[in-house]
Scaffold this active site. Sequence first.
Site, PDB file in Angstrom:
ATOM      1  CE  LYS A   1      -1.738   1.646   4.073  1.00 18.84           C
ATOM      2  NZ  LYS A   1      -1.437   3.048   4.322  1.00 18.84           N
ATOM      3  CG  ASN A   2       2.216   2.777   3.483  1.00 14.20           C
ATOM      4  OD1 ASN A   2       1.070   3.110   3.190  1.00 14.20           O
ATOM      5  ND2 ASN A   2       2.589   2.532   4.735  1.00 14.20           N
TER       6      ASN A   2
ATOM      7  NE  ARG B   1      -0.175  12.402   7.463  1.00 14.29           N
ATOM      8  CZ  ARG B   1       0.006  13.650   7.766  1.00 14.29           C
ATOM      9  NH1 ARG B   1      -0.958  14.347   8.298  1.00 14.29           N
ATOM     10  NH2 ARG B   1       1.166  14.241   7.586  1.00 14.29           N
TER      11      ARG B   1
ATOM     12  CB  CYS C   1      -5.164  10.823  11.474  1.00 15.21           C
ATOM     13  SG  CYS C   1      -3.588  10.014  11.607  1.00 15.21           S
TER      14      CYS C   1
ATOM     15  NE  ARG D   1       0.435  10.424  10.074  1.00 16.35           N
ATOM     16  CZ  ARG D   1      -0.016   9.513   9.226  1.00 16.35           C
ATOM     17  NH1 ARG D   1      -1.265   9.122   9.276  1.00 16.35           N
ATOM     18  NH2 ARG D   1       0.780   8.983   8.324  1.00 16.35           N
TER      19      ARG D   1
ATOM     20  CG  ASP E   1       2.962   1.479   9.522  1.00 14.23           C
ATOM     21  OD1 ASP E   1       2.539   2.328  10.333  1.00 14.23           O
ATOM     22  OD2 ASP E   1       3.237   1.765   8.339  1.00 14.23           O
TER      23      ASP E   1
ATOM     24  CB  ILE F   1       7.240   6.700  14.446  1.00 15.94           C
ATOM     25  CG1 ILE F   1       8.426   5.756  14.236  1.00 15.94           C
ATOM     26  CG2 ILE F   1       6.920   7.473  13.164  1.00 15.94           C
ATOM     27  CD1 ILE F   1       9.682   6.370  13.701  1.00 15.94           C
TER      28      ILE F   1
ATOM     29  NE  ARG G   1      -7.319   4.501   5.305  1.00 17.34           N
ATOM     30  CZ  ARG G   1      -6.751   5.575   5.803  1.00 17.34           C
ATOM     31  NH1 ARG G   1      -7.112   6.013   6.981  1.00 17.34           N
ATOM     32  NH2 ARG G   1      -5.827   6.218   5.136  1.00 17.34           N
TER      33      ARG G   1
HETATM   34  C1  EPZ Z   1       4.219   6.877   6.319  1.00 19.31           C
HETATM   35  O1  EPZ Z   1       3.479   7.986   6.788  1.00 19.31           O
HETATM   36  C2  EPZ Z   1       3.247   5.733   6.194  1.00 19.31           C
HETATM   37  N1  EPZ Z   1       2.192   6.112   5.258  1.00 19.31           N
HETATM   38  C3  EPZ Z   1       2.652   5.386   7.548  1.00 19.31           C
HETATM   39  O2  EPZ Z   1       1.850   4.233   7.386  1.00 19.31           O
HETATM   40  C4  EPZ Z   1       3.810   5.040   8.507  1.00 19.31           C
HETATM   41  O3  EPZ Z   1       3.276   4.816   9.793  1.00 19.31           O
HETATM   42  C5  EPZ Z   1       4.812   6.181   8.550  1.00 19.31           C
HETATM   43  O4  EPZ Z   1       5.258   6.500   7.207  1.00 19.31           O
HETATM   44  C6  EPZ Z   1       6.029   5.872   9.391  1.00 19.31           C
HETATM   45  O5  EPZ Z   1       6.666   4.736   8.892  1.00 19.31           O
HETATM   46  C7  EPZ Z   1       2.413   6.037   3.947  1.00 19.31           C
HETATM   47  O6  EPZ Z   1       3.490   5.709   3.484  1.00 19.31           O
HETATM   48  C8  EPZ Z   1       1.271   6.329   3.062  1.00 19.31           C
HETATM   49  P1  EPZ Z   1       6.316  10.137   8.368  1.00 19.31           P
HETATM   50  P2  EPZ Z   1       4.131   9.445   6.784  1.00 19.31           P
HETATM   51  O7  EPZ Z   1       6.255  11.451   7.676  1.00 19.31           O
HETATM   52  O8  EPZ Z   1       5.100   9.526   5.664  1.00 19.31           O
HETATM   53  C9  EPZ Z   1       6.779  13.419  11.710  1.00 19.31           C
HETATM   54  C10 EPZ Z   1      -0.021   2.873   7.782  1.00 19.31           C
HETATM   55  O9  EPZ Z   1      -0.613   2.372   8.762  1.00 19.31           O
HETATM   56  N2  EPZ Z   1       6.667  14.422  10.651  1.00 19.31           N
HETATM   57  O10 EPZ Z   1       7.435   9.230   8.003  1.00 19.31           O
HETATM   58  O11 EPZ Z   1       3.047  10.439   6.849  1.00 19.31           O
HETATM   59  C11 EPZ Z   1       5.507  12.615  11.902  1.00 19.31           C
HETATM   60  O12 EPZ Z   1       4.551  13.307  12.678  1.00 19.31           O
HETATM   61  C12 EPZ Z   1       0.508   4.272   7.835  1.00 19.31           C
HETATM   62  O13 EPZ Z   1       0.128   2.286   6.706  1.00 19.31           O
HETATM   63  C13 EPZ Z   1       6.930  15.742  10.941  1.00 19.31           C
HETATM   64  O14 EPZ Z   1       7.248  16.105  12.068  1.00 19.31           O
HETATM   65  O15 EPZ Z   1       4.926   9.401   8.122  1.00 19.31           O
HETATM   66  C14 EPZ Z   1       6.045  11.371  12.550  1.00 19.31           C
HETATM   67  O16 EPZ Z   1       6.270  11.594  13.914  1.00 19.31           O
HETATM   68  C15 EPZ Z   1       0.071   5.089   8.947  1.00 19.31           C
HETATM   69  N3  EPZ Z   1       6.833  16.662   9.932  1.00 19.31           N
HETATM   70  C16 EPZ Z   1       7.380  11.179  11.859  1.00 19.31           C
HETATM   71  O17 EPZ Z   1       7.733  12.470  11.315  1.00 19.31           O
HETATM   72  C17 EPZ Z   1       6.491  16.319   8.656  1.00 19.31           C
HETATM   73  O18 EPZ Z   1       6.423  17.201   7.791  1.00 19.31           O
HETATM   74  C18 EPZ Z   1       7.417  10.179  10.750  1.00 19.31           C
HETATM   75  O19 EPZ Z   1       6.268  10.377   9.919  1.00 19.31           O
HETATM   76  C19 EPZ Z   1       6.252  14.967   8.373  1.00 19.31           C
HETATM   77  C20 EPZ Z   1       6.339  14.035   9.385  1.00 19.31           C
END
Ligand code: EPZ
Length: 420
Positions: free
Chosen positions: A22-23, A92, A116, A121, A307, A329, A399
């Site tokens: 998915k991702n 998202r 969410c 996020r 995840d 995370i 999802r």
């Molecule tokens: C991706 O989300 C995945 N989604 C998530 O999968 C996964 O949990 C996550 O990566 C972490 O591995 C997709 O790939 C579609 P991040 P993403 O930006 O990219 C912070 C699932 O269940 N952050 O890597 O949105 C954030 O808040 C989902 O399949 C900032 O501070 O996650 C978090 O603490 C849910 N500023 C950390 O970084 C930003 O601009 C990592 O989030 C962006 C993120």
Amino acid sequence: MDKLIIEGGVKLKGEVTVSGAKNAVLPILAATLLTDEPCLIKGVPNLRDTNSMLKILRSLGKFAEFDKGKVSIAAGKTSSYIAEYKLVSTMRASFCVLGPLLGKLKKAKVSLPGGCIIGVRPVDLHLKGMRALGAQISIDSGYVLAQATKLRGAYIYLGGVYGSSVLATDNVMMAAVLARGKTVIESAACEPEVVDLAEFLIKMGAKIKGHGTPVIEIEGVKYLQGAEHLIIPDRIEAGTLVLASLITGGDVLIKNVRYQHLGALIDKLQEAGANLERSDTALRVKGGRKLRSVNITTLPYPGFPTDMQAQMMSLMSVTPGISVITEKIYPDRFMHVAELNRMGAQIQREGPHAIVEGIKSLSGAPVMASDLRASAGLVLAGLAARGKTSVSRIYHLERGYEFIEKKLINLGAKVWREKE
Ligand code: EPZ
């Protein structure tokens, strides 16, 4: 709305094939906005989120068809630069159309996705990257408006408070491929899904090096062509199935697995004493051995994936000993704790830690799914519990897990769907 009913206590047995990730597929579909030529994406899982991304692509002017695991995008221009709230708010990951729209059209108006259930996020890193490439960014009425006369390659440090960001790395990479000159993304996310996106972009003609490491280098090109690509297997689905076999004491052969993508999980399971047999693209998981509790800390790849945290907590809740699970995370991603405790688990949350005291067995109960992976954790708990569990709001599971009921039923599980 449907709920999933699980009659627990059946040892899963047989073979199951993991679907496409998915991702990986979501940003790869977004990347097709970078070309006017046709693209063919194979191994696409039929998920609610995949369909949400296709709706967004269509709203931006693309003709996309989804049939039997293949998405065909017809030749044609991306005709709109606006990704509407009603579409982005359903998922998202839709925010990753920002980079390709900006790269291709030099203009993008994308609804802010908001927080969410798993955390706040923010998207500051995405915006920092776009600004570094020369975009003017403003935020108005819940939308990000990004525009530039031209994008220029830049040095961009993308590390945040919680480390690297997967979708920010994807977004910046997709904006930079058509920028003039060289971009260096430092503290880039190393997740296999980022690598898969980079491989697809390279097939389209992009010049990218270093993907899969924290430093990605991109030499901008003038034009990208259409491409064909097969999506990598979903490592989180694979991991969830591994734990389903272990938690039920089953014997399952999981096919279409990239072992190297599961390093941190496998290492922890070996520490716990699990019996895992690896072959080329499959993993055989035999339950029945007594497991030991292990401590887990979620981290960006190649660390233990957030995840898989909820699913691992379910396993630890029926494994003798104390397990400390630390979420680095999303420190608030613990909605499943209270639900597991309703099934008799002994879990105490303390800030970003959950302390799990393994018990002999869980007892079936009505529980509520709060997000995708929490739902998966509850389904695993239900499979192992004595009696009947009903997991409500099961749409969360749809999802991210393709044909999950069917796959579990084929392995002998007693699961069925009922209206809430
Ligand atoms: C991706 O989300 C995945 N989604 C998530 O999968 C996964 O949990 C996550 O990566 C972490 O591995 C997709 O790939 C579609 P991040 P993403 O930006 O990219 C912070 C699932 O269940 N952050 O890597 O949105 C954030 O808040 C989902 O399949 C900032 O501070 O996650 C978090 O603490 C849910 N500023 C950390 O970084 C930003 O601009 C990592 O989030 C962006 C993120």
